[in-house]
Scaffold this active site. Structure first.
Site, short mmCIF file in Angstrom:
data_model
loop_
_atom_site.label_atom_id
_atom_site.label_comp_id
_atom_site.label_asym_id
_atom_site.label_seq_id
_atom_site.Cartn_x
_atom_site.Cartn_y
_atom_site.Cartn_z
N ASP A 35 11.40 -23.63 67.59
CA ASP A 35 11.03 -24.08 66.26
C ASP A 35 11.71 -23.21 65.21
O ASP A 35 11.83 -21.99 65.37
CB ASP A 35 9.51 -24.01 66.11
CG ASP A 35 9.02 -24.65 64.83
OD1 ASP A 35 9.45 -25.78 64.53
OD2 ASP A 35 8.21 -24.02 64.12
N ASP B 169 6.10 -33.64 62.53
CA ASP B 169 5.99 -33.40 61.09
C ASP B 169 6.33 -34.65 60.26
O ASP B 169 6.18 -34.62 59.04
CB ASP B 169 6.93 -32.27 60.66
CG ASP B 169 6.39 -30.90 61.00
OD1 ASP B 169 5.16 -30.75 61.09
OD2 ASP B 169 7.20 -29.96 61.17
N GLU C 254 15.56 -26.47 67.01
CA GLU C 254 15.13 -27.29 65.87
C GLU C 254 15.92 -26.78 64.67
O GLU C 254 15.60 -25.74 64.10
CB GLU C 254 13.62 -27.16 65.68
CG GLU C 254 13.06 -28.04 64.56
CD GLU C 254 13.19 -27.41 63.20
OE1 GLU C 254 13.99 -27.92 62.38
OE2 GLU C 254 12.50 -26.41 62.94
#
Length: 516
Positions: free
Chosen positions: A303, A402, A350
């Protein structure tokens, strides 16, 4: 490391239609794996699995190593003799939240209903453990003492003080004075053993589920947040690794600058690392963290990969992220140490948002794939890098945790020109825009094609998992029993076959007699 061409589903375990008001590692998880196998999917992606902290976010955990006890299946504990079935069934029959298998997660009620049962099961286990299970438990405690002992003490002390942050504890405990810690361990000895038993149960059940996946050629994609929560065992245990002042409060905190999601940026609030100190220690904490992650998952999504190149540093006293600045991260040094320790880097990055050439260069040097999100691809020409024809060597998603669902985005979130662009690119799709997105992802040259289950089901905005910058109401969605139908599984299976994404056989995890 090279990734096979594969297809999979993104679904956090809390979204499973388990009994008890929240998804867990029980029967619903195994039924979902059966559906994945029927759909010829080779990947199951989850979000971080740690104990929940602020906002019940998986990305704001109280530990980088421990497991979330709410994911422990009471039904499996019953079958292994940890707790009487009548107590679990009785609790389910007295609460509509506990008995519901598809309602959104009501975290306060789930904590209140499930945790007492888990602790009763843990107490029963430590007082009447069969010999075989006791040996497995003792082995687990020995092998994981390096994180387990301090985590359960942190967890018990935090509970004793009604979840007050560790820096608000008595000074001798906040500063980890040896005498105070010894006394606390003595006074809380039984509680610590129960909490250790629950961590044992979590990882026993997770590894049993992973073995079930491996028997069906399904690999687990995990997720590691770059930062850790301030109110966590990690910061309390390793204060020297974080940017804290004399009062043990953060000097600076994490976030991202103003962007599409927020005009004032996102102030995440995590304490930032002392990367110089970590480097002198050979990045030991990171090696342990990533080693643990790769022992529990097959691939890891990193992430906020940008933060390893440069991270946004915000003065701790600022209420927003506006006045932050970019500061250099560890870059190649960290990953060279990880590669030495792990023997490879089963990671993908990501790398969404504003990404500089420096970030791309770091990812390319490390040979770590980036990601593409179809929902981002239908804006101006610069957005076309997210489209399927440019996804070679990447991991492609229709959307992420998200984002709004694809149906929700198309119906209400997308601009008119984005809808027109999507229709021009994808063509007519009689079975819904979501299936146009799924087909585009699966037939792309990307290495992995990962689809949120909401997009397979064709759900709207009501099924969105997270809205960044919103403090409440996130991480609650669950699907209903029977919603992932055999017809949908067959449709995905046919597509996986035509798109050359059928699962590849993999070694089955060791056949162990799990105790929980």
């Amino acid at each position: 490391m090279p990734f096979p061409r594969a297809a999979g589903i993104l679904l956090h375990p809390t979204s499973l239609p388990s009994r008890g008001g929240i998804g867990d590692f029980g029967p619903a998880a195994y039924q979902f794996v059966d559906s994945l196998a029927a759909a010829r999917q080779g990947l199951w992606q989850v979000l971080p699995l740690g104990p929940l902290g602020y906002g019940n976010s998986p990305y704001s955990s109280t530990s980088a190593f421990a497991g979330n006890p709410l994911l422990i299946s009471l039904e499996r504990l019953v079958s292994h003799g940890w707790i009487d079935a009548a107590k679990v069934s009785g609790a389910a029959s007295t609460s509509s939240t506990v008995s519901s298998e598809s309602s959104a997660v009501e975290y306060d009620r789930v904590f209140a209903a499930k945790l007492p049962l888990l602790f009763e099961a843990g107490r029963s286990f430590i007082t009447s453990t069969p010999d075989g299970a006791r040996q497995r438990f003792e082995k687990f405690c020995r092998e994981n003492a390096w994180w387990l002992d301090d985590f359960v003490l942190f967890d018990a002390l935090r509970a004793q003080r009604k979840l007050a942050s560790w820096h608000e504890w008595p000074a001798e405990l906040a500063h980890r004075e040896p005498g105070a810690l010894r006394l606390a361990r003595k006074e809380l000895a039984v509680d610590l053993k129960i909490r250790s038993a629950l961590q044992f149960a979590f990882f026993e059940q997770w590894q049993a589920l992973r073995r079930y996946c491996s028997q069906r050629s399904i690999r687990i994609v995990g997720d590691v947040a770059i930062f850790v929560n301030y109110d966590s065992a990690d910061v309390w245990m390793h204060r020297e690794l974080f940017r804290l002042n004399e009062d043990l409060e953060p000097e600076v905190v994490s976030g991202v600058p103003p962007d599409f999601f927020s005009k004032t940026g996102q102030r995440w609030g995590n304490p930032l690392y002392r990367w110089d100190v970590m480097k002198t220690e050979g990045y030991k904490w990171w090696v342990e963290r990533m080693g643990w992650a790769t022992r529990n998952c097959d691939y890891i999504r990193l992430d906020h990969f940008r933060g390893y190149d440069q991270f946004w540093e915000i003065p701790a006293g600022d209420p927003t992220a506006i006045n932050g600045r970019w500061v250099d991260g560890p870059r190649d040094d960290l990953f060279h140490k990880l590669r030495e320790a792990l023997g490879g880097l089963p990671f993908f990055a990501e790398d969404l948002g504003y990404i500089t050439p420096s970030v791309n260069a770091l990812r390319d040097r490390l040979q770590i794939p980036g990601v593409a999100v179809l929902q981002f691809g239908f804006g101006d020409e610069g957005a076309h890098m997210y489209l399927p024809h440019r996804a070679g060597g990447k991991i492609i998603y229709t959307g992420t945790h998200d984002n709004d669902t694809t149906v929700g985005w198309f119906n209400s979130g997308a601009a008119d020109y984005e809808r027109r662009n999507a229709e021009a690119y994808l063509g007519r799709c009689d079975d819904g825009i979501h299936w146009a997105f799924v087909r585009a992802a699966q037939t792309s040259p990307a290495e992995f094609a990962l689809i949120p289950l909401q997009d397979v089901l064709g759900l709207g905005s009501e099924a969105r998992m997270n809205t960044p910058s919103r403090d409440k109401g996130n991480w609650r969605w669950r699907f209903a029993p029977g919603q992932f139908t055999a017809e949908l599984a067959g449709k995905l299976a046919h597509l996986a076959e035509v798109a050359d994404r059928l699962p590849q056989p993999l070694p089955v995890l060791a056949d162990e007699e799990f105790a929980a």
